[in-house]
Write a protein that holds these residues in place. Structure first.
Motif, PDB file in Angstrom:
ATOM      1  N   GLN A 175       0.725  -1.139  -0.004  1.00  0.00           N
ATOM      2  CA  GLN A 175       0.109  -0.079  -0.038  1.00  0.00           C
ATOM      3  C   GLN A 175       0.936   1.006  -0.048  1.00  0.00           C
ATOM      4  O   GLN A 175       0.349   2.316  -0.347  1.00  0.00           O
ATOM      5  N   ALA A 176       2.073   1.100   0.315  1.00  0.00           N
ATOM      6  CA  ALA A 176       3.137   2.480   0.483  1.00  0.00           C
ATOM      7  C   ALA A 176       3.871   2.299  -0.570  1.00  0.00           C
ATOM      8  O   ALA A 176       4.819   3.202  -0.406  1.00  0.00           O
ATOM      9  N   ILE A 177       3.611   1.759  -1.854  1.00  0.00           N
ATOM     10  CA  ILE A 177       4.475   2.129  -2.739  1.00  0.00           C
ATOM     11  C   ILE A 177       4.255   3.476  -3.688  1.00  0.00           C
ATOM     12  O   ILE A 177       2.891   3.717  -3.778  1.00  0.00           O
ATOM     13  N   ARG A 178       5.246   4.285  -4.015  1.00  0.00           N
ATOM     14  CA  ARG A 178       4.779   5.509  -4.472  1.00  0.00           C
ATOM     15  C   ARG A 178       4.250   5.402  -5.763  1.00  0.00           C
ATOM     16  O   ARG A 178       4.576   4.455  -6.723  1.00  0.00           O
ATOM     17  N   SER A 179       3.468   6.401  -6.078  1.00  0.00           N
ATOM     18  CA  SER A 179       2.781   6.337  -7.431  1.00  0.00           C
ATOM     19  C   SER A 179       2.659   7.672  -8.073  1.00  0.00           C
ATOM     20  O   SER A 179       2.108   8.774  -7.189  1.00  0.00           O
ATOM     21  N   SER A 180       2.883   7.926  -9.244  1.00  0.00           N
ATOM     22  CA  SER A 180       2.561   9.425  -9.878  1.00  0.00           C
ATOM     23  C   SER A 180       1.228   9.445 -10.138  1.00  0.00           C
ATOM     24  O   SER A 180       0.876  10.474 -10.488  1.00  0.00           O
ATOM     25  N   ASN A 181       0.251   8.569  -9.887  1.00  0.00           N
ATOM     26  CA  ASN A 181      -1.309   8.673  -9.974  1.00  0.00           C
ATOM     27  C   ASN A 181      -1.718   8.860  -8.764  1.00  0.00           C
ATOM     28  O   ASN A 181      -2.933   8.650  -8.649  1.00  0.00           O
ATOM     29  N   ALA A 182      -0.893   8.828  -7.551  1.00  0.00           N
ATOM     30  CA  ALA A 182      -1.565   9.205  -6.312  1.00  0.00           C
ATOM     31  C   ALA A 182      -2.711  10.408  -6.338  1.00  0.00           C
ATOM     32  O   ALA A 182      -2.366  11.541  -6.999  1.00  0.00           O
ATOM     33  N   GLU A 183      -3.801  10.055  -5.732  1.00  0.00           N
ATOM     34  CA  GLU A 183      -4.755  11.214  -5.785  1.00  0.00           C
ATOM     35  C   GLU A 183      -5.094  11.489  -4.339  1.00  0.00           C
ATOM     36  O   GLU A 183      -4.999  10.503  -3.362  1.00  0.00           O
ATOM     37  N   ILE A 184      -5.541  12.798  -4.064  1.00  0.00           N
ATOM     38  CA  ILE A 184      -6.047  13.115  -2.804  1.00  0.00           C
ATOM     39  C   ILE A 184      -7.297  12.179  -2.247  1.00  0.00           C
ATOM     40  O   ILE A 184      -8.248  12.434  -2.914  1.00  0.00           O
ATOM     41  N   VAL A 185      -7.119  12.062  -0.929  1.00  0.00           N
ATOM     42  CA  VAL A 185      -8.531  11.272  -0.483  1.00  0.00           C
ATOM     43  C   VAL A 185      -9.185  12.445   0.517  1.00  0.00           C
ATOM     44  O   VAL A 185     -10.233  12.469   0.573  1.00  0.00           O
ATOM     45  N   SER A 186      -8.364  13.074   1.336  1.00  0.00           N
ATOM     46  CA  SER A 186      -8.906  13.856   2.055  1.00  0.00           C
ATOM     47  C   SER A 186      -7.892  15.117   2.388  1.00  0.00           C
ATOM     48  O   SER A 186      -6.787  14.884   2.402  1.00  0.00           O
ATOM     49  N   ILE A 187      -8.387  16.300   2.851  1.00  0.00           N
ATOM     50  CA  ILE A 187      -7.601  17.202   3.324  1.00  0.00           C
ATOM     51  C   ILE A 187      -8.002  18.040   4.447  1.00  0.00           C
ATOM     52  O   ILE A 187      -9.290  18.460   4.390  1.00  0.00           O
ATOM     53  N   LYS A 188      -7.308  18.575   5.437  1.00  0.00           N
ATOM     54  CA  LYS A 188      -7.869  19.350   6.584  1.00  0.00           C
ATOM     55  C   LYS A 188      -6.747  20.266   7.089  1.00  0.00           C
ATOM     56  O   LYS A 188      -5.661  20.074   6.971  1.00  0.00           O
ATOM     57  N   ALA A 189      -7.171  21.217   7.676  1.00  0.00           N
ATOM     58  CA  ALA A 189      -6.582  22.226   8.310  1.00  0.00           C
ATOM     59  C   ALA A 189      -6.035  21.818   9.819  1.00  0.00           C
ATOM     60  O   ALA A 189      -7.247  21.764  10.785  1.00  0.00           O
ATOM     61  N   LEU A 190      -4.963  21.601  10.029  1.00  0.00           N
ATOM     62  CA  LEU A 190      -4.668  21.364  11.544  1.00  0.00           C
ATOM     63  C   LEU A 190      -4.497  22.532  12.492  1.00  0.00           C
ATOM     64  O   LEU A 190      -4.856  22.733  13.517  1.00  0.00           O
ATOM     65  N   ASN A 191      -3.809  23.666  11.924  1.00  0.00           N
ATOM     66  CA  ASN A 191      -3.500  25.091  12.526  1.00  0.00           C
ATOM     67  C   ASN A 191      -3.600  26.023  11.544  1.00  0.00           C
ATOM     68  O   ASN A 191      -3.526  25.539  10.154  1.00  0.00           O
ATOM     69  N   LYS A 192      -3.245  27.121  11.765  1.00  0.00           N
ATOM     70  CA  LYS A 192      -3.229  28.176  10.776  1.00  0.00           C
ATOM     71  C   LYS A 192      -1.929  28.213   9.966  1.00  0.00           C
ATOM     72  O   LYS A 192      -1.829  29.054   8.778  1.00  0.00           O
TER      73      LYS A 192
END
Length: 492
Positions: A175-192
């Motif tokens: 699951q941790a093989i690097r990929s040029s096709n990686a897509e974002i699953v989620s994004i969140k702000a942790l702090n400012k």
């Protein structure tokens, strides 16, 4: 994909002993849906992982149809499984007549940097978890601490691996093989100043660079990354993303690689720091502690895990450490704060690079503008739009400058600068010395960040300068940060 019966899968566990032709490698594409955390793989059954690896033709069965899952795996067997499961390139040498069945896999491991050479490799010795962690980390181009964390979760760390152990570990590692096709699953702000982004797979090394990441991440309102995305230790594909300070109340739109669109609300959360303290006539620091729920990302990113020793940690998927929620300080480069004297005078102060995390703690330093110094007896307060300080005031004192005791040549372009006493802290940062030569020339050398060992720091000559042959130089600090009484260095 043809369905494999569980009974057949159990019988098919392989560790590929005794000959056999090279098996084809099936590339693992980035998953289409959300990526699971590493902990989701800790309790997978041997039957599950066998079915997956057999379907991928990483595993094949013994002639007698037995599984032998508890049998210890050898080094050669482990290397072959890693090469096939993690998509390392193999080249079969048809001209060789004395090759062993594992030769092509060992050669592939050498070519990929898992092994220094085939010389000294002991193919028939039992494989250790320590070696497996190093091999897999190198294959994935990441840190060994992550692999050790995965092993610990599977309760296979610190032992000789059996075949079932290896299969479970490799299914997670895939699951941790690097990929040029990686897509974002989620994004969140942790702090400012920090986003956390989870992908379907780890990014390629190229996509992790700052320039490429800024090209890939297009935010509204002009906000940009201030450093490259940093993969979290222990995570499969979750990154810490340092950005410029977010605007309160803003909802940012994000386009990733021109293909994915997201919205993410800015965080109003300030980093909660503890104490402001003067450390030099023109420099102060602000400290915080893990026990107070604050940690610098230098201690929890894959890129630094190998160099931080016992100070490196793994946060869980909720950013908790030993059950405590942690605030994460991301990169502080270009960050500023405001210093206000009790008389009302205000100065913008700049973060001193490479001082935000040292010796297992967080103590970023800030320096006054050139030529400005803290006035003894005057009380100062520190404020910022990205952090808050519990004890934000300090009264300046008269602090003696550092004293340079000796300067020694390391090379024509490098010097060791030795203080008369160990400062016990990164007080060399961004400091320079001037060298006036007996031939009338003048050179400048600047401290090379993070090179201090005790009282000694490495300084590098600037502007392509070199020590002249047979020239003696008189040393003086640039500015008032130090003194140097009759300190000389020769190019001989």
């Amino acid at each position: 994909m043809k369905k494999i019966q569980q009974k057949a899968a159990i019988a098919a566990l392989t560790v590929l002993i005794g000959g056999g032709a090279l098996l084809p490698v099936q590339a693992k594409a980035a998953a289409a849906g959300p990526v699971a955390s590493a902990s989701a793989y800790f309790d997978q059954s041997v039957e599950q992982v066998i079915q997956q690896l057999v379907s991928q033709k990483v595993l094949q069965g013994y002639e007698d149809g037995t599984m032998r899952a508890e049998k210890k795996i050898t080094n050669a067997e482990l290397i072959k499984m890693i090469v096939l499961a993690l998509d390392l390139e193999t080249v079969s040498d048809s001209k060789a007549t004395n090759n062993k069945w594992y030769t092509a896999y060992v050669d592939a491991a050498v070519a990929a940097g898992l092994l220094e050479s085939a010389q000294g490799f002991q193919p028939n010795q039992p494989a250790s978890s320590a070696d497996a962690a190093q091999y897999i980390a190198k294959a994935l181009q990441r840190d060994a601490k992550s692999v050790q964390y995965w092993m610990s979760g599977m309760k296979i760390d610190g032992k000789q691996l059996n075949r079932g152990d290896a299969a479970k570990l490799l299914v997670l590692s895939e699951q941790a093989i690097r990929s040029s096709n990686a897509e974002i699953v989620s994004i969140k702000a942790l702090n400012k100043i920090t986003f956390e982004v989870t992908f379907t797979a780890p990014l390629t090394i190229a996509d992790e660079t700052t320039d490429q990441a800024n090209a890939n991440f297009t935010f509204s309102d002009g906000i940009k990354l201030v450093n490259q995305p940093r993969l979290k230790t222990g995570a499969i594909a979750t990154y810490i993303i340092p950005v410029q300070t977010m605007k309160p109340g803003t909802t940012y739109s994000l386009n990733y690689k021109g293909k994915q669109d997201f919205t993410v609300a800015a965080s109003n959360e300030l980093i909660q720091l503890q104490n402001a303290r003067q450390v030099a006539s023109d420099t102060f620091e602000i400290e915080s502690f893990r026990t107070g729920g604050v940690i610098d990302y230098g201690y929890l990113i894959s890129a630094y895990a190998g160099g931080r020793g016992a100070d490196a940690v793994v946060l869980d998927e909720n950013n908790k450490l030993n059950g405590r929620q942690m605030q994460i300080i991301s990169l502080l480069a270009t960050r500023q704060a405001v210093l206000t004297s009790e008389t009302g005078e205000q100065m913008t102060v700049n973060y001193v690079g490479f001082t935000q995390s040292t010796d297992g703690k967080q103590e970023p330093k800030f320096r006054l503008p050139a030529g400005k110094t803290l006035q003894p007896g005057v009380k100062y307060s520190v404020t910022s739009d990205w952090f808050a300080v519990r004890n934000c005031t300090f009264t300046a004192q008269s602090i003696a400058p550092l004293e340079i005791g000796a300067v020694d040549k390391v090379s024509d372009t490098t010097l060791n600068v030795t203080l008369t006493a160990d400062p016990g802290d990164e007080l060399f940062a961004y400091r320079s010395i001037e060298l006036k030569g007996s031939d009338g020339t003048t050179l400048t050398a600047q401290y090379k960040v993070q090179t201090r060992k005790g009282a000694v720091g490495v300084f590098e000559l600037q502007n392509n300068g070199k020590l002249g042959a047979g020239v003696q130089y008189e040393v003086a600090p640039v500015g008032s940060w130090a003194t140097a009484n009759n300190v000389k260095v020769s190019s001989n």
